[in-house]
Design an enzyme around this catalytic site. Structure first.
Site, PDB file in Angstrom:
ATOM      1  N   HIS A   1      -2.766   2.011  30.842  1.00 44.31           N
ATOM      2  CA  HIS A   1      -3.403   0.989  30.021  1.00 44.31           C
ATOM      3  C   HIS A   1      -3.627   1.469  28.596  1.00 44.31           C
ATOM      4  O   HIS A   1      -3.594   2.649  28.287  1.00 44.31           O
ATOM      5  CB  HIS A   1      -4.741   0.550  30.642  1.00 44.31           C
ATOM      6  CG  HIS A   1      -5.876   1.487  30.412  1.00 44.31           C
ATOM      7  ND1 HIS A   1      -6.679   1.424  29.290  1.00 44.31           N
ATOM      8  CD2 HIS A   1      -6.351   2.514  31.150  1.00 44.31           C
ATOM      9  CE1 HIS A   1      -7.605   2.367  29.357  1.00 44.31           C
ATOM     10  NE2 HIS A   1      -7.420   3.049  30.473  1.00 44.31           N
ATOM     11  N   CYS A   2      -3.841   0.494  27.729  1.00 46.96           N
ATOM     12  CA  CYS A   2      -4.334   0.720  26.375  1.00 46.96           C
ATOM     13  C   CYS A   2      -5.416  -0.337  26.174  1.00 46.96           C
ATOM     14  O   CYS A   2      -6.052  -0.735  27.153  1.00 46.96           O
ATOM     15  CB  CYS A   2      -3.211   0.654  25.337  1.00 46.96           C
ATOM     16  SG  CYS A   2      -2.252  -0.872  25.310  1.00 46.96           S
ATOM     17  N   ALA A   3      -5.643  -0.780  24.985  1.00 49.12           N
ATOM     18  CA  ALA A   3      -6.688  -1.779  24.775  1.00 49.12           C
ATOM     19  C   ALA A   3      -6.286  -3.125  25.380  1.00 49.12           C
ATOM     20  O   ALA A   3      -7.048  -3.738  26.122  1.00 49.12           O
ATOM     21  CB  ALA A   3      -7.006  -1.929  23.285  1.00 49.12           C
TER      22      ALA A   3
END
Length: 181
Positions: A122-124
């Site tokens: 994941h990232c933002a």
């Protein structure tokens, strides 16, 4: 009709702490791609059998504030067995990718998947940084061309769109690898 590539893991996308199956079922050893919210949903993580979380976003705690730190501490307390890897990437066209680091993380992802343990990258938002790592993983461990990996990821998560700087670096990395063959 297009045939799905023969990869040992399935790919799913996640959003709003929910996940929708992309190949129609869930089983151990799946690769999930999403934003940061699923990384804190302990019920979701347990239900998907996620044992490795890869956070590709630099400074989420800074941008999300104290709530982020509290959610992270809560998850670690409830699910201490989950390993976490952080790759500090800014979503900037000037951000340089460290292909040695990406290779090490892609190898770790592959180890988990081969051992039938699920992984969340994941990232933002699950759009640029995390998609970049998943594309690199598919290139590195499933002998997919970058363009093919990009299309696969984007077909599974329509919003996946690595920034132009990441795309250029991935394509350059592929060209370098082709020259050394």
């Amino acid at each position: 009709m297009a045939v799905e590539p023969k990869i040992p893991c399935q790919m799913y996308f996640s959003g709003k702490a929910d996940s929708r199956s992309l190949w129609g079922y869930t089983r151990p050893g799946c690769l999930y791609l999403g934003g940061y919210k699923p990384a804190f949903n302990t019920e979701y993580l347990e239900s998907k059998g996620i044992n490795l979380i890869v956070n590709t976003a630099e400074g989420l705690n800074k941008y999300m504030g104290p709530r982020y730190a509290k959610q992270h501490a809560n998850r670690v307390q409830k699910l201490p067995h989950i390993e976490e890897i952080n790759i500090n990437l800014q979503d900037s066209i000037d951000q340089k990718l460290d292909f040695k680091e990406l290779s090490e993380v892609a190898h770790k992802i592959n180890e988990y998947l081969e051992n039938k343990q699920s992984v969340l990258v994941h990232c933002a938002q699950g759009k640029s940084r995390s998609a970049t790592l998943v594309i690199f993983y598919l290139f590195k461990h499933h002998n997919m061309r970058m363009a093919e990996a990009f299309k696969l990821v984007q077909s599974k998560r329509r919003m996946a769109e690595p920034n132009p700087g990441f795309v250029n670096q991935l394509m350059e990395f592929e060209r370098m690898k082709e020259k050394t063959k």
